[in-house]
Enzyme design. Sequence first.
Site, PDB file in Angstrom:
ATOM      1  N   TYR A 151       0.738   0.036  10.368  1.00 56.76           N
ATOM      2  CA  TYR A 151       1.299   1.176   9.645  1.00 56.76           C
ATOM      3  C   TYR A 151       2.485   0.741   8.787  1.00 56.76           C
ATOM      4  CZ  TYR A 151       3.708   5.676   8.992  1.00 56.76           C
ATOM      5  OH  TYR A 151       4.344   6.773   8.463  1.00 56.76           O
ATOM      6  N   LYS A 155       2.942   0.864   4.653  1.00 56.71           N
ATOM      7  CA  LYS A 155       4.017   1.578   3.979  1.00 56.71           C
ATOM      8  C   LYS A 155       4.865   0.630   3.121  1.00 56.71           C
ATOM      9  CE  LYS A 155       3.228   5.752   5.590  1.00 56.71           C
ATOM     10  NZ  LYS A 155       2.767   6.855   4.733  1.00 56.71           N
TER      11      LYS A 155
END
Length: 329
Positions: A151, A155
């Site tokens: 994740y 990002k």
Amino acid sequence: MRRTVVVTGGSAGIGRATVREFARNGADVAILARGQERLDAAVREVEAAGSRALGIAVDVADGPAVEAAAERVERELGSTDVWVNNAFAGIFSTFMDMSWEEYERVTAVTYFGQIHGTRAALKRMLPRDRGTIVLVGSALAYRGIPLQSAYCGAKHALQGFLDSIRPELEHRGSKVHVTMVQLPAVNTPQFDWARARIDRKPRPVGKIYQPEAAARAIRFAADARRKEVWVGSTTVRAIGGDRVASPLIDHMLAGSGISGQSSPEPLEGDREDNLFEPPRGDPGAHGRFDREAVEKSWQMALNRRRNGVLAGVGLAAAALLIARARKYG
């Protein structure tokens, strides 16, 4: 004039709150997500607010499917004014305990999902020379943490993507605006349906905000024409702290980063996750942390009014200087 807004991942969590926020403020909303039950519920909420709604079942990791969805939105709701890239997938696991398929899936949804959405939006906005694309990021776009390498990597990648395409748009003199909202920990259902390879239920790190605070910031970003909007004091501290003391934060996270993401409750053996298939039910926007989460961010309130705040600080400083000059003059 009514706007047409597209929200990916709009059937739950931050996306669901964002759909409600735009509908409440008079926009027609297209909701792109996988779970039909939640899509139908979100559509009903938009219509109850007096706006038109379109729910499209789509996996944002599928580029051609996102393109087809964008075409349908234009055909049924009209020209897209705002496109919000919110959909993501996550897994709580150390890097070496994840399979390649899991890592690839998180990246495909969280990173490429936003790339697909941005491309589909730009294809339609550039010829019209108007529109706004909002990338939904995180403080973790700057400061990675344990158990969320896939994740955080996605990002971080979005941050580089934003830095690349903004000057491209400026070079061509385009009025299309692309911005990114960096969010703090938010009370959403993700902590109950993200895949997890830890002993206890996952929980957010630090101060928790309600999804409505994130939704208001996203709507603000759609209009403010800023490169980035940071939300929450914890986001400011995480980004600022990493810039000045990144190795020290590494050391701190080595000691508390894993335990800090674990609730006291043990993880259920039959836990249903949303990594590859949408889970059943409609939890709405909120997760299980309502008692801890706060509704508003003082930092965001100041951020919205930063020009006035800066002017006020300037006037106060000028008054102080004048007073000192008079005293010692």
